[in-house]
Design an enzyme around this catalytic site. Structure first.
Site: not given
Length: 864
Positions: A275, A278, A309
C-alpha cells in the site's frame, strides 16, 4: 539517462536555492481506454522562488516527448533544455513561473501512471504510484521530499469514470464523452505523495466524525473502492470498521486532527507493494480484496496495513523526512504503529504482537545479517539507494527498535513526544535530531547514546543465558551474555518456565532488567530451582536473536508445543507469544547453521499441528519449505519432503472442517506433495472424485493445486487453458502464467525466461508470475543452464529496464536453487569482475550471494 539518478548532494543544493510556492497539474487521460494511445497529455505550472537570481537549476521529468517549456513567459526549446530526465532552468529570477507540456507514458510496471485493462469486462483502470521518485513520470516537478508545496490537480477523463486525488473535487464539468475534475488545493506535501486514481471503480462511501477538544467537529468523508468485477468480493464494511477504529485511536494518541480532509482507500490492480500512504487517497494492492477463503491471518495482515498507512498521515505526510536517509522516520513508525494500534484501537485482531515477533522480525533478522546491512538511519547517496532501502531494516528492525524505545522511555512519554513533534513540524521536513529533541523533552532521558547504539549502527545482537546450579539443582548464577558488535543497551524480560499440573510449560517467574555490556547477571533468580526453560527477551521487548542453554534447548526439543502464556478460558490452546518467540529462535539457529535442518523439521513435524495461531502456523509452513529447499542436506531432501507431506496430509484430515487450519494444511500439502498418491489426491479434489469434509476447493485453492500438479508434470497446457476459461480474470491470468512457467520442460523454462529477459512487453504482475513459476525448487536440473546467462545479463538489465522490473529480474532469476560451491564461485567472479557496477545492483547480487553461502553452511551442518 543523464540525471535520472538524483543524488543527495544535487537535492541538497537545489533545496538551498529553490522554494516552491505551488503546483497546478492538468492530466488529460480521456483517451486512456484506447490501447493504441501509449501516452497522455500532462501540463504542469509551477510557481517557485529562487534564492540566487541568475542561477541555473533543473526540474525533473521522465517523458517520451516534451511539447513545450516556458519559463517566466519565455519559450525554451525542448530539444535544448530537456535531456530525457531533466528540464534545465537557466537564469532564474527571484520569482519564477514554469510551464511544461509533455506527452507522458502510461506505465505497465506500476511506476508512474499505471494502466490496466480488466479481462473480465474490458474496462480500463488507472492509478499512480510514485515512491520514491516516479511523480516525474507523470508531471514535471522538483522530485525530492523537502520541496513541499500545495498541489492543485485537474484531470480530464472519460465521462463514465470517477476520478480520485488527494483532495476533494470542487468542480466537475462534462464536455461530450469526457468530464473534467477540478480538485481543491492540497496542503503542502511532497511530490511522491501526490496521487490520481481514475476509472469505473466500484465505491462504497461512509463518514467519520469526531468532536475535537475545542468543541468543533472534525468531519472526514470516507470511501473504499475496487474494480467493478471485484465488487462481489469487496468486504468494504470490515475495511471501513478498521478505518474508523484507527481514526479514533490516532486522534486520541496523536492529539492532532487528521489534516487532509477526506480519506479514500483505493484497491488497485497490479500494484508493486502492499500500500502507499498518499494523503487523502491511499492505494492498496487489490489482493487485499479476497476472492476466495483466506485465514484470519490474512484479515489481520490487511488491518495492519490499513493502520500502517493511516499512521503515515502523521508520520510521513504531515511531517516528512528531509531526505531518504531518514526514511525510517516514517516507515519504522508506521510499521510499529500498525501492530500497536491493532491492540490499542480495539480491533478484533489480538495476535498482532505474535505476528510481529514471528513474521516481521524474521524479515529484519535476515536483512540485518547481510553484508549490505545498514543503520536504521542510513547513508542514502541517491535515488537508487533509496529504492533499495525500503527493506527489513527500515521497516521491521526500525519498528522493533521503536518497541524497545517505548519500553525504555514509557508509552506516555513516547506519545507525548510524538504530539510535540507533530505540532512543531507540521507540514515541514525533519531529521533524526528533531525527533530525539521531542522525545528527550517529554521522556527526561538522554537519547543520544541510545540513538548512537540503536539507530546509527547496524547488525543484530545475540543474547544467550548462562546458568549454573548447585548440587541440589538450585540456581547459583543466571547471566545474560551479549554477542555481536556493537554491544547495545537492552531492556528485556527473562521468563522462567516450568510444567504445570496439566503438563503445559507456563511462566512461573519474570524478571525485567537492563542488559548492558558482554554479561549481565539476573540476581533475582539466584536460589530458585532450575526451571525447565529460560526464555530471554520474553514478551519480545527488544530486538535481538535469542539462544538457549542446553537444558532449555532439550526442553524445547521434547516440548516446544507445550509452551503456553496462560490457561485459556475454554481449556483450548491459546495463541502464545512465548511459543512464537521459541519458534523464531529455533529458526534463527537453523539459518545460522547451529541447528541441523533435520532437527528443525522434526520440531515442525512434531509440534506444528498443535500451533493454535494460524499466522504462526503459516510462517512455519513457509520456513519449513525454505529449509527443505535450500538448507537440507541434498542426500536427505527427498526423505524430508515425504515426511512433511505425510504430516500435512495427517493434519489436514484431523483439522476442524472448514477451519483456517484446514485451509493452511491443504496449501502446505500442495507445497510438499511429490509422491504419486499425494498428487492424485490433489487431482481428485480438483475434479470432484476426492473430498475432504469441510474443505471448500474454491478458485484460489484450485490454482494452488494446479501449480503443484504442473510443477510435477501432472498437468498439461490444455488443462491449464481450461482452468483459465473457468477463471478468466486478472488473477486467473497471473496464476495460469505461473503454472505454465512451472511445467518441468525445457520449453516452458525457455519461454518464461525469454518473455521476461528479452522483452519489456509484460506488465509487472506477469513478470512476477513468470519468475515465480520458473523458480521451482524441485527443478534444479532444468534451470541449471540459466546460471551463466544470468550473470551475463545483469548490467544490461540494470541499464535498460525500469528499476522496479530490474530489481525483480536480478533478485528473481538468481540461481538460488543451485546451492553448490560452483554457483558461489560464479557469483564471486561476477562481483570481482564488476567493481564499477551500479552500487544498487551490486547490493542485490551481494545479498543473493549471502543467502547462497548461508544455505551451503546450513547444508554442511545438516550433513554432519
Amino acid at each position: 539517462m543523464p540525471g535520472k539518478n538524483l543524488s543527495r548532494e544535487e537535492a541538497r543544493d537545489r533545496a538551498a536555492t529553490i522554494r516552491v510556492e505551488s503546483y497546478r497539474v492538468h492530466l488529460d487521460v480521456s483517451a486512456a481506454a484506447d490501447p493504441g494511445r501509449p501516452t497522455f497529455r500532462s501540463t504542469t505550472r509551477i510557481s517557485f522562488d529562487c534564492a540566487e537570481p541568475g542561477a541555473t537549476s533543473f526540474a525533473d521529468l521522465l517523458a517520451p516527448e516534451v511539447v513545450s517549456v516556458e519559463l517566466n513567459g519565455l519559450a525554451l526549446d525542448p530539444a535544448e533544455v530537456f535531456d530525457g530526465a531533466r528540464v534545465t532552468l537557466p537564469v532564474l529570477a527571484a520569482h519564477n513561473e514554469l510551464a511544461v507540456v509533455a506527452e507522458c507514458a502510461y506505465s505497465r510496471t506500476g511506476e508512474g501512471l499505471h494502466r490496466f485493462v480488466d479481462p473480465v469486462d474490458g474496462e480500463t483502470y488507472l492509478y499512480t504510484h510514485y515512491e520514491p521518485a516516479d511523480a516525474r513520470r507523470v508531471f514535471a516537478n522538483f522530485e525530492q521530499p523537502d520541496l513541499k508545496a500545495p498541489f492543485t490537480f485537474t484531470v480530464t477523463a472519460p465521462a463514465a469514470w470517477d476520478v480520485y486525488a488527494n483532495a476533494v473535487a470542487e468542480r466537475i464539468t462534462e464536455e461530450g464523452a469526457a468530464r473534467t475534475w477540478e480538485f481543491a488545493p492540497t496542503r503542502p506535501i511532497s511530490t511522491y505523495l501526490t496521487a490520481v486514481v481514475a476509472g469505473p471503480y466500484h465505491v462504497v462511501r461512509d463518514h467519520y466524525a469526531r468532536e475535537l477538544p475545542d468543541g468543533t467537529v472534525l468531519e472526514i468523508p470516507l470511501a473504499a473502492t475496487c474494480r467493478r468485477s471485484l465488487a462481489p468480493h469487496f468486504d468494504a464494511d470490515e475495511i471501513l470498521t478498521v478505518t474508523k477504529q484507527g481514526l479514533d485511536y490516532f486522534h486520541q494518541e496523536f492529539d492532532y486532527p487528521y489534516p487532509f480532509g477526506k480519506y479514500d482507500q483505493c484497491f488497485v490492480p497490479e500494484y508493486n507493494i502492499g500500500a502507499m500512504e498518499n494523503p487523502g487517497c491511499v492505494t492498496f494492492r487489490e489482493e487485499f480484496v479476497f476472492r476466495s477463503k483466506v485465514t484470519e491471518a490474512a484479515y489481520e495482515s490487511r488491518a495492519n496495513v490499513i493502520l500502517h498507512e493511516m499512521a503515515h498521515m502523521w508520520f510521513g505526510d504531515l511531517v516528512t523526512m528531509k531526505w531518504w536517509d531518514d526514511l525510517w522516520l516514517k516507515e519504522s513508525f508506521a510499521d510499529f504503529m500498525g501492530s500497536y494500534a491493532q491492540i490499542g484501537a480495539g480491533t478484533r485482531y489480538r495476535s498482532a504482537w505474535i505476528t510481529f515477533a514471528n513474521r516481521r522480525k524474521a524479515w529484519a533478522y535476515r536483512q540485518d545479517q547481510f553484508p549490505t546491512t545498514h543503520p536504521i538511519t542510513a547513508d542514502i547517496r541517491d535515488l537508487e539507494d533509496a529504492k533499495l532501502n525500503f527493506d527489513g531494516i527500515t521497516y521491521a528492525k526500525g519498528a522493533s527498535v521503536l518497541k524497545q524505545l517505548v519500553a525504555y522511555v514509557g508509552p506516555e512519554a513516547f506519545f507525548e513526544g510524538a504530539r510535540a513533534y507533530f505540532k512543531k513540524h507540521a507540514f515541514g521536513n525533519t531529521v533524526l535530531d528533531d525527533l530525539l529533541d521531542a522525545l528527550e523533552e517529554t521522556g527526561g532521558r538522554d537519547l543520544r547514546a541510545w540513538s548512537a547504539a540503536w539507530l546509527q549502527t547496524s547488525g543484530v545482537n545475540t543474547l544467550t543465558p548462562e546458568v549454573t546450579c548447585d548440587a541440589e539443582g538450585r540456581i547459583t548464577e543466571l547471566a545474560v551474555r551479549q554477542d555481536g558488535a556493537p554491544l547495545r543497551p537492552h531492556r528485556i524480560a527473562v521468563g522462567l518456565y516450568d510444567r504445570d499440573a496439566d503438563g503445559a510449560l507456563r511462566r512461573t517467574d519474570r524478571y525485567e532488567l537492563d542488559v548492558a555490556g558482554e554479561r549481565t547477571a539476573v540476581a533475582a533468580a539466584v536460589g530458585r530451582p532450575l526451571p525447565a526453560l529460560v526464555l530471554l527477551n520474553d514478551d519480545d521487548l527488544t530486538y535481538c536473536k535469542v539462544r538457549f542453554d542446553e537444558h532449555s534447548l532439550e526442553t524445547l526439543r521434547t516440548g516446544l508445543g507445550d509452551l503456553a502464556d496462560a490457561p485459556a478460558a475454554d481449556g483450548a490452546d491459546a495463541p502464545s507469544l512465548a511459543r512464537a518467540l521459541a519458534w523464531s529462535a529455533v529458526w534463527n539457529l537453523t539459518r545460522d547453521g547451529l541447528m541441523p535442518t533435520r532437527d528443525y523439521l522434526d520440531l515442525v513435524l512434531r509440534f506444528a499441528g498443535r500451533e493454535s495461531d494460524v499466522g504462526v502456523l503459516q510462517s512455519l509452513h513457509q520456513q519449513a519449505a525454505t529449509a527443505l529447499a535450500v538448507y537440507a542436506d541434498p542426500a536427505h531432501r527427498a526423505g524430508y519432503a515425504t515426511a512433511l507431506a505425510e504430516c500435512a496430509l495427517r493434519e489436514l484430515s484431523q483439522a476442524a472442517p472448514g477451519s483456517d487450519h484446514q485451509l493452511a494444511w491443504a496449501r502446505f500439502l500442495a507445497d510438499t506433495a511429490e509422491r504419486a498418491d499425494h498428487l492424485q489426491l490433489l487431482r481428485g479434489l480438483l475434479d470432484g472424485t476426492g473430498r475432504i469434509d469441510g474443505l471448500d476447493v474454491d478458485q484460489e485453492l484450485r490454482w494452488t493445486f494446479w501449480l503443484a500438479l504442473a510443477a510435477h508434470g501432472e498437468a498439461d497446457t490444455a488443462e491449464l487453458a481450461a482452468e483459465l476459461a473457468r477463471d478468466n480474470t486478472a488473477s486467473g491470468r497471473r496464476q495460469q502464467t505461473r503454472c505454465l512457467a512451472a511445467l518441468p520442460t525445457p520449453g516452458a523454462k525457455a519461454a518464461a525466461w525469454t518473455s521476461v529477459v528479452d522483452s519489456d512487453e509484460l506488465p509487472n504482475a506477469l513478470v512476477e508470475a513468470q519468475i515465480a513459476g520458473f523458480n521451482q525448487a524441485g527443478q534444479r536440473e532444468l534451470t541449471a543452464a540459466y546460471a551463466a546467462p544470468y550473470f551475463e545479463l545483469l548490467e544490461s538489465v540494470w541499464a535498460e529496464r525500469s528499476i522496479e522490473i530490474a530489481m525483480r529480474i536480478v533478485g528473481g532469476f538468481f540461481p538460488r536453487y543451485q546451492t553448490t560451491p560452483e554457483t558461489l564461485a560464479a557469483t564471486d567472479a561476477w562481483l570481482a569482475a564488476h567493481p564499477g557496477a551500479a552500487p544498487a545492483l551490486r547490493r542485490l547480487v551481494l545479498e543473493c550471494r549471502d543467502d547462497l553461502a548461508r544455505a551451503l553452511r546450513a547444508q554442511e551442518c545438516d550433513a554432519r
